[in-house]
Motif scaffolding. Structure first.
Motif, PDB file in Angstrom:
ATOM      1  N   TYR A 121      -9.663  14.043  -8.780  1.00 31.63           N
ATOM      2  CA  TYR A 121     -10.304  13.316  -9.876  1.00 31.63           C
ATOM      3  C   TYR A 121     -10.784  11.956  -9.359  1.00 31.63           C
ATOM      4  O   TYR A 121     -10.104  10.940  -9.529  1.00 31.63           O
ATOM      5  CB  TYR A 121      -9.309  13.124 -11.029  1.00 31.63           C
ATOM      6  N   PRO A 122     -11.943  11.914  -8.711  1.00 32.70           N
ATOM      7  CA  PRO A 122     -12.409  10.673  -8.056  1.00 32.70           C
ATOM      8  C   PRO A 122     -12.401   9.438  -8.956  1.00 32.70           C
ATOM      9  O   PRO A 122     -12.111   8.335  -8.483  1.00 32.70           O
ATOM     10  CB  PRO A 122     -13.829  11.019  -7.614  1.00 32.70           C
ATOM     11  N   SER A 123     -12.671   9.603 -10.231  1.00 34.75           N
ATOM     12  CA  SER A 123     -12.701   8.435 -11.122  1.00 34.75           C
ATOM     13  C   SER A 123     -11.305   7.861 -11.357  1.00 34.75           C
ATOM     14  O   SER A 123     -11.175   6.735 -11.842  1.00 34.75           O
ATOM     15  CB  SER A 123     -13.343   8.801 -12.462  1.00 34.75           C
ATOM     16  N   ARG A 124     -10.256   8.589 -10.993  1.00 33.62           N
ATOM     17  CA  ARG A 124      -8.885   8.131 -11.227  1.00 33.62           C
ATOM     18  C   ARG A 124      -8.221   7.562  -9.973  1.00 33.62           C
ATOM     19  O   ARG A 124      -7.098   7.058 -10.025  1.00 33.62           O
ATOM     20  CB  ARG A 124      -8.030   9.275 -11.770  1.00 33.62           C
ATOM     21  N   ILE A 125      -8.895   7.627  -8.836  1.00 34.90           N
ATOM     22  CA  ILE A 125      -8.311   7.122  -7.589  1.00 34.90           C
ATOM     23  C   ILE A 125      -7.998   5.632  -7.700  1.00 34.90           C
ATOM     24  O   ILE A 125      -6.938   5.174  -7.288  1.00 34.90           O
ATOM     25  CB  ILE A 125      -9.226   7.431  -6.387  1.00 34.90           C
ATOM     26  N   LYS A 126      -8.907   4.855  -8.312  1.00 29.73           N
ATOM     27  CA  LYS A 126      -8.653   3.429  -8.475  1.00 29.73           C
ATOM     28  C   LYS A 126      -7.447   3.178  -9.365  1.00 29.73           C
ATOM     29  O   LYS A 126      -6.719   2.206  -9.156  1.00 29.73           O
ATOM     30  CB  LYS A 126      -9.889   2.732  -9.037  1.00 29.73           C
ATOM     31  N   CYS A 127      -7.209   4.051 -10.318  1.00 33.26           N
ATOM     32  CA  CYS A 127      -6.023   3.928 -11.169  1.00 33.26           C
ATOM     33  C   CYS A 127      -4.756   4.057 -10.327  1.00 33.26           C
ATOM     34  O   CYS A 127      -3.817   3.275 -10.463  1.00 33.26           O
ATOM     35  CB  CYS A 127      -6.019   5.013 -12.250  1.00 33.26           C
ATOM     36  N   ALA A 128      -4.747   5.040  -9.450  1.00 37.03           N
ATOM     37  CA  ALA A 128      -3.565   5.292  -8.619  1.00 37.03           C
ATOM     38  C   ALA A 128      -3.364   4.205  -7.575  1.00 37.03           C
ATOM     39  O   ALA A 128      -2.236   3.988  -7.113  1.00 37.03           O
ATOM     40  CB  ALA A 128      -3.680   6.656  -7.944  1.00 37.03           C
ATOM     41  N   LEU A 129      -4.415   3.509  -7.185  1.00 31.79           N
ATOM     42  CA  LEU A 129      -4.316   2.495  -6.129  1.00 31.79           C
ATOM     43  C   LEU A 129      -4.133   1.069  -6.642  1.00 31.79           C
ATOM     44  O   LEU A 129      -3.842   0.169  -5.851  1.00 31.79           O
ATOM     45  CB  LEU A 129      -5.549   2.558  -5.229  1.00 31.79           C
ATOM     46  N   LEU A 130      -4.273   0.823  -7.931  1.00 33.96           N
ATOM     47  CA  LEU A 130      -4.242  -0.542  -8.451  1.00 33.96           C
ATOM     48  C   LEU A 130      -2.929  -1.267  -8.126  1.00 33.96           C
ATOM     49  O   LEU A 130      -2.937  -2.403  -7.638  1.00 33.96           O
ATOM     50  CB  LEU A 130      -4.495  -0.557  -9.955  1.00 33.96           C
ATOM     51  N   GLY A 131      -1.797  -0.647  -8.377  1.00 34.53           N
ATOM     52  CA  GLY A 131      -0.518  -1.276  -8.063  1.00 34.53           C
ATOM     53  C   GLY A 131      -0.363  -1.552  -6.582  1.00 34.53           C
ATOM     54  O   GLY A 131       0.195  -2.579  -6.175  1.00 34.53           O
ATOM     55  N   TRP A 132      -0.880  -0.644  -5.759  1.00 40.82           N
ATOM     56  CA  TRP A 132      -0.834  -0.815  -4.302  1.00 40.82           C
ATOM     57  C   TRP A 132      -1.685  -2.006  -3.866  1.00 40.82           C
ATOM     58  O   TRP A 132      -1.302  -2.750  -2.965  1.00 40.82           O
ATOM     59  CB  TRP A 132      -1.299   0.460  -3.612  1.00 40.82           C
ATOM     60  N   HIS A 133      -2.860  -2.181  -4.497  1.00 41.09           N
ATOM     61  CA  HIS A 133      -3.708  -3.347  -4.193  1.00 41.09           C
ATOM     62  C   HIS A 133      -2.943  -4.635  -4.529  1.00 41.09           C
ATOM     63  O   HIS A 133      -2.949  -5.585  -3.751  1.00 41.09           O
ATOM     64  CB  HIS A 133      -5.016  -3.310  -4.996  1.00 41.09           C
ATOM     65  N   ALA A 134      -2.304  -4.647  -5.693  1.00 45.10           N
ATOM     66  CA  ALA A 134      -1.538  -5.831  -6.090  1.00 45.10           C
ATOM     67  C   ALA A 134      -0.395  -6.087  -5.103  1.00 45.10           C
ATOM     68  O   ALA A 134      -0.138  -7.231  -4.725  1.00 45.10           O
ATOM     69  CB  ALA A 134      -1.006  -5.668  -7.513  1.00 45.10           C
ATOM     70  N   LEU A 135       0.280  -5.026  -4.677  1.00 47.29           N
ATOM     71  CA  LEU A 135       1.360  -5.174  -3.700  1.00 47.29           C
ATOM     72  C   LEU A 135       0.845  -5.814  -2.417  1.00 47.29           C
ATOM     73  O   LEU A 135       1.447  -6.753  -1.889  1.00 47.29           O
ATOM     74  CB  LEU A 135       1.992  -3.818  -3.392  1.00 47.29           C
ATOM     75  N   MET A 136      -0.271  -5.325  -1.901  1.00 47.25           N
ATOM     76  CA  MET A 136      -0.807  -5.854  -0.652  1.00 47.25           C
ATOM     77  C   MET A 136      -1.226  -7.319  -0.805  1.00 47.25           C
ATOM     78  O   MET A 136      -1.025  -8.126   0.104  1.00 47.25           O
ATOM     79  CB  MET A 136      -1.988  -5.008  -0.157  1.00 47.25           C
ATOM     80  N   HIS A 137      -1.784  -7.685  -1.964  1.00 40.61           N
ATOM     81  CA  HIS A 137      -2.156  -9.079  -2.200  1.00 40.61           C
ATOM     82  C   HIS A 137      -0.916  -9.961  -2.312  1.00 40.61           C
ATOM     83  O   HIS A 137      -0.914 -11.093  -1.822  1.00 40.61           O
ATOM     84  CB  HIS A 137      -3.036  -9.207  -3.448  1.00 40.61           C
ATOM     85  N   ALA A 138       0.131  -9.451  -2.938  1.00 49.49           N
ATOM     86  CA  ALA A 138       1.378 -10.226  -3.044  1.00 49.49           C
ATOM     87  C   ALA A 138       1.978 -10.454  -1.663  1.00 49.49           C
ATOM     88  O   ALA A 138       2.403 -11.566  -1.341  1.00 49.49           O
ATOM     89  CB  ALA A 138       2.374  -9.502  -3.954  1.00 49.49           C
TER      90      ALA A 138
END
Length: 157
Positions: A121-138
């Motif tokens: 579900y390509p439109s949902r990939i960003k949903c699954a990665l959002l927390g990971w993006h926040a983790l990497m920024h933290a």
């Protein structure tokens, strides 16, 4: 995706949406960041207690879809107690599996493998990665404040 894989994927997502692990605030985070996906309204905040190069504790808060909540919940379980390098490597493998750059069976994802179905579900990939993006920024910050990352439709996942 086989019927059994689809059933497992749905069960895992629903379980972590209903009872997210490590949900709430840390009393004294050393690092924190927020992630926002304006196209769907998902918003996740990640708080860390980094002790040297180890994720001693991690919590998250936010309002998001089931996939985002489940992925972030599972992420906290996977990185808690591990060193930062391991967390970064896990994020890279998870992202590679979701974007089709790595086969799920070849990635050292542990329980996160159950979320590999998101790649269907390509439109949902960003949903699954959002927390990971926040983790990497933290992790990337110096501990002096919080950062916010916004995932836009133009940004590659």
């Amino acid at each position: 995706m086989s019927s059994a894989e689809n059933d497992l994927y749905q069960e895992v997502v629903l379980e972590h949406k209903r009872a997210p692990r490590n949900f709430g605030h840390l009393p004294h985070p050393t690092h924190q960041a927020q992630g926002t996906n304006p196209s769907c309204g998902d918003r996740i905040a990640v708080e860390l207690d980094l002790q040297g190069d180890r994720v001693a504790d991690i919590r998250f808060t936010g309002h998001a879809c089931a996939i985002c909540m489940a992925s972030t919940s599972m992420m906290t379980e996977a990185v808690k107690g591990r060193d930062v390098a391991a967390a970064k490597a896990l994020q890279q493998h998870f992202r590679a599996v979701l974007t089709g750059e790595e086969e799920p069976e070849e990635a050292p994802l542990g329980k996160l493998i159950s979320l590999a179905g998101v790649r269907q579900y390509p439109s949902r990939i960003k949903c699954a990665l959002l927390g990971w993006h926040a983790l990497m920024h933290a992790i990337a910050q110096d501990g002096s404040g919080s950062t916010e990352t916004v995932i836009s439709d133009q940004e590659p996942v």
